[in-house]
Write an enzyme that holds these catalytic residues in place. Structure first.
Site, PDB file in Angstrom:
ATOM      1  N   HIS A  59      -2.834  -4.004   1.957  1.00 53.16           N
ATOM      2  CA  HIS A  59      -2.975  -4.697   0.675  1.00 53.16           C
ATOM      3  C   HIS A  59      -1.772  -4.410  -0.221  1.00 53.16           C
ATOM      4  CE1 HIS A  59      -3.795  -0.865  -1.265  1.00 53.16           C
ATOM      5  NE2 HIS A  59      -4.637  -0.609  -0.281  1.00 53.16           N
ATOM      6  N   ASP A 335      -3.501   1.399   4.199  1.00 50.76           N
ATOM      7  CA  ASP A 335      -2.511   2.328   4.744  1.00 50.76           C
ATOM      8  C   ASP A 335      -3.145   3.215   5.807  1.00 50.76           C
ATOM      9  OD1 ASP A 335      -4.101   3.678   2.904  1.00 50.76           O
ATOM     10  OD2 ASP A 335      -2.438   4.395   1.681  1.00 50.76           O
TER      11      ASP A 335
END
Length: 425
Positions: A59, A335
């Protein structure tokens, strides 16, 4: 032991920090690579034919997951979250079967707190929306304009969009699609997600008992490792952080770089700590994932996702995909999804994936021999995967690389429940 479900929310996408610090640098690097290194398959004389593309991406920039109390808190105002008009598309979020969107307990947990300035933690900002739109534009240049691989208008038969059930990843997927197709659509864009207990697009501590036990131990241990503990004590003293706040390097960086990404002030005391914060957070995450030591831990973190990648490739070659015209799979994640994936591929460079980072896997077929090859790129740069004989990796070699970590749904569920000899800390 700290609450693991809360940690799943934090740990599922915990590290905004180093990400935005590197985003501008990586953006420039990938633009330069894209302009100077045209891949062979964009050349009409290339021996390879592109058959399928799968993109796993992080994102965009967001508000921090937690402000450090008493450390020069800043104003996270709603104006920072306004969506640009060019990112708007007509979309709906469903479960994996097209039904109503499932409950979102991670997202709900963010709304139990309000940051100074009036916004919630972990929310995609205008900057983050723009980052994903620009990633979509890059994909458009390659797959629509240069290779004519994709149609210029969104089609759900051609493109599959999957996201974790968290608002920032859903909005990131929307913005990427807007950039990829320049808002051109004749049908609603379905963004598919699933319930929290069965999510495999991030390490799922709620849904996998064994992973919860292993991660609880390794997470608690990570902050007590001698070098990390000594540096943490020093930064607590420098910033005036009280010991009872249980703030670690990942959360310190999360707050610090969220500020920097959005032009908000940071405590001057952090100036001399930037490199240490970056390194120690990476050290912590490597310890938690068991990098270079625990195959089992990485399997549980990313095994089902790797299996999905390989299954999509095999079904495309066999002609058995549910949508025979499907050419692109998009996975909007975190992540903490990309890091174990990079580790499993053997290409983790000990640097945190920046916002809007992407791992792209292309399936090619040699036009003469008909043999399949996989080409992997990370943030626009082609990767030579250890165990592969070339950047265009023969599929059998690629499958062998991932065989140590890939897990079918059945194998994953069986392993998750194999906790008889283990107890929770």
């Amino acid at each position: 032991m700290r609450n693991l479900w809360t940690k799943a929310g934090v740990f599922g996408s915990v590290s905004v920090a180093f990400g935005s610090m590197l985003w501008s640098q990586k953006q420039a690097e990938s633009d330069q690579v894209a302009s100077s290194c045209t891949s062979a398959d964009t050349n009409p004389s290339s021996p390879y034919e592109l058959k399928l593309v799968q993109v796993l991406f992080r994102h965009g920039a967001r508000t921090p997951l937690k402000s450090i109390p008493g450390v020069m808190e800043v104003q996270w105002v709603p104006k920072l979250l306004e969506p640009p008009a060019h990112t708007h598309i007509n979309y709906e979020v469903t479960d994996l079967h097209g039904g109503p969107r499932p409950p979102a307990p991670v997202e709900d947990s963010y709304r139990q707190n309000v940051l100074k300035g009036g916004t919630f933690p972990g929310q995609l900002t205008t900057l983050g929306m723009q980052q994903l739109y620009e990633l979509g534009e890059k994909l458009r240049r390659r797959y629509v304009e240069e290779t004519h691989f994709l149609s210029s208008t969104f089609s759900p038969a051609e493109v599959y969009v999957r996201s974790t059930n968290i608002l920032r990843t859903i909005e990131s997927a929307k913005c990427l699609v807007a950039g990829l197709f320049l808002q051109k659509q004749t049908e609603i864009v379905p963004i598919l997600t699933t319930e929290a207990a069965s999510e495999t697009l991030y390490p799922n501590y709620r849904g996998c008992k064994l992973l919860k036990i292993l991660a609880s131990h390794r997470w608690a241990e990570s902050s007590t490792l001698p070098d990390i503990a000594a540096d943490l004590q020093s930064i607590y003293s420098a910033l005036g952080i009280a010991a009872h706040q249980h703030i670690d390097f990942i959360l310190i960086r999360d707050d610090m770089v969220a500020r920097e990404a959005h032009g908000l002030a940071c405590p001057s005391e952090l100036d001399t700590w930037r490199n240490t914060v970056e390194q120690r957070a990476v050290d912590m995450i490597c310890h938690v994932y068991g990098h270079n030591s625990s195959t089992e831990n990485l399997q549980l973190c990313v095994g089902p996702l790797l299996h999905s990648f390989l299954t999509n490739i095999e079904k495309k070659l066999e002609g058995t995909l549910p949508e025979p015209d499907r050419k692109l799979f998009l996975y909007s994640a975190h992540d903490t999804t990309l890091i174990p994936c990079l580790m499993a591929l053997g290409i983790f460079d000990m640097r945190w994936p920046p916002f809007a980072a992407d791992i792209t896997m292309e399936l090619h077929q040699h036009q003469e021999t008909k043999k399949p090859f996989v080409k992997v790129s990370y943030i626009g740069q082609d990767q030579l995967i250890p165990g592969c004989s070339g950047v265009y990796c023969p599929l059998e070699e690629f499958k062998q690389v991932l065989s140590a970590y890939s897990l079918s749904a059945e194998a994953y569920n069986s392993l998750c429940n194999s906790t008889e000899s283990l107890t929770e800390p």
